[in-house]
Motif scaffolding. Structure first.
Motif, PDB file in Angstrom:
ATOM      1  N   VAL A   1      36.501  40.712 -10.500  1.00  0.00           N
ATOM      2  CA  VAL A   1      35.862  40.521  -9.208  1.00  0.00           C
ATOM      3  C   VAL A   1      34.342  40.631  -9.341  1.00  0.00           C
ATOM      4  O   VAL A   1      33.597  39.913  -8.689  1.00  0.00           O
ATOM      5  N   VAL A   2      33.870  41.560 -10.184  1.00  0.00           N
ATOM      6  CA  VAL A   2      32.440  41.683 -10.454  1.00  0.00           C
ATOM      7  C   VAL A   2      32.216  41.677 -11.963  1.00  0.00           C
ATOM      8  O   VAL A   2      33.151  41.866 -12.748  1.00  0.00           O
ATOM      9  N   GLU A   3      30.981  41.429 -12.347  1.00  0.00           N
ATOM     10  CA  GLU A   3      30.609  41.457 -13.755  1.00  0.00           C
ATOM     11  C   GLU A   3      29.253  42.135 -13.890  1.00  0.00           C
ATOM     12  O   GLU A   3      28.437  42.113 -12.968  1.00  0.00           O
ATOM     13  N   ALA A   4      29.040  42.766 -15.031  1.00  0.00           N
ATOM     14  CA  ALA A   4      27.767  43.434 -15.303  1.00  0.00           C
ATOM     15  C   ALA A   4      26.792  42.430 -15.899  1.00  0.00           C
ATOM     16  O   ALA A   4      27.158  41.595 -16.726  1.00  0.00           O
TER      17      ALA A   4
ATOM     18  N   ARG B   1      41.490  51.069  -2.156  1.00  0.00           N
ATOM     19  CA  ARG B   1      41.283  49.630  -1.956  1.00  0.00           C
ATOM     20  C   ARG B   1      40.194  49.379  -0.918  1.00  0.00           C
ATOM     21  O   ARG B   1      39.364  48.493  -1.066  1.00  0.00           O
ATOM     22  N   SER B   2      40.222  50.179   0.161  1.00  0.00           N
ATOM     23  CA  SER B   2      39.225  50.008   1.206  1.00  0.00           C
ATOM     24  C   SER B   2      37.817  50.256   0.667  1.00  0.00           C
ATOM     25  O   SER B   2      36.891  49.481   0.931  1.00  0.00           O
ATOM     26  N   THR B   3      37.648  51.319  -0.101  1.00  0.00           N
ATOM     27  CA  THR B   3      36.335  51.624  -0.661  1.00  0.00           C
ATOM     28  C   THR B   3      35.923  50.569  -1.675  1.00  0.00           C
ATOM     29  O   THR B   3      34.761  50.153  -1.734  1.00  0.00           O
ATOM     30  N   ARG B   4      36.879  50.113  -2.465  1.00  0.00           N
ATOM     31  CA  ARG B   4      36.586  49.073  -3.452  1.00  0.00           C
ATOM     32  C   ARG B   4      36.119  47.795  -2.766  1.00  0.00           C
ATOM     33  O   ARG B   4      35.184  47.125  -3.215  1.00  0.00           O
ATOM     34  N   ASN B   5      36.770  47.468  -1.650  1.00  0.00           N
ATOM     35  CA  ASN B   5      36.348  46.295  -0.895  1.00  0.00           C
ATOM     36  C   ASN B   5      34.943  46.480  -0.337  1.00  0.00           C
ATOM     37  O   ASN B   5      34.152  45.531  -0.272  1.00  0.00           O
TER      38      ASN B   5
ATOM     39  N   CYS C   1      35.562  34.404  -9.181  1.00  0.00           N
ATOM     40  CA  CYS C   1      36.818  34.935  -8.649  1.00  0.00           C
ATOM     41  C   CYS C   1      36.539  35.852  -7.463  1.00  0.00           C
ATOM     42  O   CYS C   1      37.237  35.806  -6.443  1.00  0.00           O
ATOM     43  N   GLY C   2      35.510  36.688  -7.597  1.00  0.00           N
ATOM     44  CA  GLY C   2      35.160  37.587  -6.506  1.00  0.00           C
ATOM     45  C   GLY C   2      34.719  36.832  -5.267  1.00  0.00           C
ATOM     46  O   GLY C   2      35.081  37.192  -4.144  1.00  0.00           O
ATOM     47  N   ARG C   3      33.945  35.783  -5.450  1.00  0.00           N
ATOM     48  CA  ARG C   3      33.503  34.984  -4.302  1.00  0.00           C
ATOM     49  C   ARG C   3      34.680  34.280  -3.650  1.00  0.00           C
ATOM     50  O   ARG C   3      34.729  34.103  -2.431  1.00  0.00           O
ATOM     51  N   ASP C   4      35.645  33.848  -4.471  1.00  0.00           N
ATOM     52  CA  ASP C   4      36.832  33.192  -3.926  1.00  0.00           C
ATOM     53  C   ASP C   4      37.582  34.100  -2.961  1.00  0.00           C
ATOM     54  O   ASP C   4      38.287  33.625  -2.071  1.00  0.00           O
ATOM     55  N   ALA C   5      37.452  35.413  -3.153  1.00  0.00           N
ATOM     56  CA  ALA C   5      38.165  36.354  -2.301  1.00  0.00           C
ATOM     57  C   ALA C   5      37.596  36.391  -0.886  1.00  0.00           C
ATOM     58  O   ALA C   5      38.233  36.919   0.015  1.00  0.00           O
TER      59      ALA C   5
ATOM     60  N   MET D   1      38.179  39.345   3.245  1.00  0.00           N
ATOM     61  CA  MET D   1      38.366  39.328   1.800  1.00  0.00           C
ATOM     62  C   MET D   1      39.721  39.911   1.461  1.00  0.00           C
ATOM     63  O   MET D   1      40.170  40.887   2.036  1.00  0.00           O
ATOM     64  N   LYS D   2      40.429  39.335   0.532  1.00  0.00           N
ATOM     65  CA  LYS D   2      41.694  39.898   0.119  1.00  0.00           C
ATOM     66  C   LYS D   2      41.430  41.209  -0.591  1.00  0.00           C
ATOM     67  O   LYS D   2      40.378  41.435  -1.163  1.00  0.00           O
ATOM     68  N   ASN D   3      42.398  42.092  -0.544  1.00  0.00           N
ATOM     69  CA  ASN D   3      42.229  43.362  -1.220  1.00  0.00           C
ATOM     70  C   ASN D   3      42.158  43.154  -2.712  1.00  0.00           C
ATOM     71  O   ASN D   3      42.876  42.327  -3.268  1.00  0.00           O
ATOM     72  N   VAL D   4      41.312  43.900  -3.376  1.00  0.00           N
ATOM     73  CA  VAL D   4      41.184  43.807  -4.816  1.00  0.00           C
ATOM     74  C   VAL D   4      41.713  45.073  -5.428  1.00  0.00           C
ATOM     75  O   VAL D   4      41.757  46.129  -4.801  1.00  0.00           O
ATOM     76  N   GLY D   5      42.144  44.972  -6.669  1.00  0.00           N
ATOM     77  CA  GLY D   5      42.655  46.127  -7.367  1.00  0.00           C
ATOM     78  C   GLY D   5      43.890  46.692  -6.712  1.00  0.00           C
ATOM     79  O   GLY D   5      44.021  47.888  -6.468  1.00  0.00           O
ATOM     80  N   GLU D   6      44.878  45.839  -6.350  1.00  0.00           N
ATOM     81  CA  GLU D   6      46.081  46.287  -5.684  1.00  0.00           C
ATOM     82  C   GLU D   6      46.803  47.339  -6.512  1.00  0.00           C
ATOM     83  O   GLU D   6      47.011  47.195  -7.711  1.00  0.00           O
TER      84      GLU D   6
END
Length: 247
Positions: free
Chosen positions: A68-71, A24-28, A94-98, A1-6
């Motif tokens: 990336v996520v939604e509530a 980033r690691s924890t977010r992933n 978008c999150g799944r695309d990652a 997965m690409k990193n999110v929240g760069e």
């Protein structure tokens, strides 16, 4: 997965960069946990990842901001209990695309070509059945090696090995097979024959009528298939009675 929240770039080796990398690691890990287990509450994520709920909320806020996520309101099957439904967090498109959906357009173009040149929707359905039948060999071996009461769990493990992050759980008068990830979700959104063929093969493998309750392709957080308790009258059910993919 690409990193999110760069984070913004900082000179290599600085404490700020190390902190950003850890974030980033924890977010992933948070996003991956949602992928593997489906829509999750803050408490569930905290328990699985060994984090405080406050830390999980902070990472979720960032993931929501990055789309990336939604509530969502937690879906409840059966009778509702008192109180406000818990809020769960699910991956967005978008999150799944990652993760691993980079070949979606190629696959959709190929199916569209089959549809237009070789017999319309029925040609696509024939392709879908052939594809899932080829995959089903390993699933069948896993199921046949399991005790009857463990066959849904065996199927879930076999599906997970193919990237579907599947789990089995008890449900009233049966079980639910949950696929928390679908590598072909975007293609199945345009060609539901893929979901329908999969549902048919589940029915064949498990020897009973099954019903598809939800699919990622139609916007649900998890592909959910209901499998009733197998009895002598349902054990030899035909695959033609398999539940259809929800419209």
């Amino acid at each position: 997965m690409k990193n999110v929240g760069e984070a913004r770039e900082t000179p290599t080796g600085t404490p700020q960069e190390e902190l950003a990398t850890g974030e980033r690691s924890t977010r992933n890990r948070v996003a991956r946990s949602i992928l593997d287990h489906g829509p999750s509450t803050v408490a569930e994520l905290a328990g699985r990842l060994g984090l405080t709920q406050a830390a999980v909320r902070r990472h979720l806020d960032a993931l929501v901001a990055d789309d990336v996520v939604e509530a969502r309101e937690q879906r409840v099957y059966g009778a509702r209990t008192r109180g406000r439904p818990a809020k769960v967090f699910a991956l967005t498109d978008c999150g799944r695309d990652a993760f691993d959906q980079s070949y979606d357009k190629l696959a959709a173009d190929a199916l569209r070509f089959i549809q237009e040149r070789f017999g319309g929707d029925e040609a696509v359905a024939a392709f879908a059945r052939a594809r899932v039948a080829e995959q089903a060999g390993a699933y069948r071996e896993a199921i046949e090696a399991a005790a009857p009461e463990e066959r849904t769990e065996a199927l879930a493990k076999a599906l997970s090995a193919d990237g579907y992050a599947a789990t089995a759980r008890s449900a009233p008068v049966g079980e639910q097979l949950c696929q928390h990830h679908c590598p072909v979700a975007h293609v199945a959104e345009k060609f539901p024959q893929l979901c329908e063929a999969e549902t048919e093969i589940f029915s064949q493998l498990l020897g009973t009528h099954v019903q598809r309750l939800a699919t990622i392709a139609h916007g649900d957080g998890v592909c959910t298939t209901f499998i009733p308790k197998i009895s002598h009258t349902t054990h030899n059910a035909s695959a033609s009675t398999a539940g259809r993919n929800p419209a």
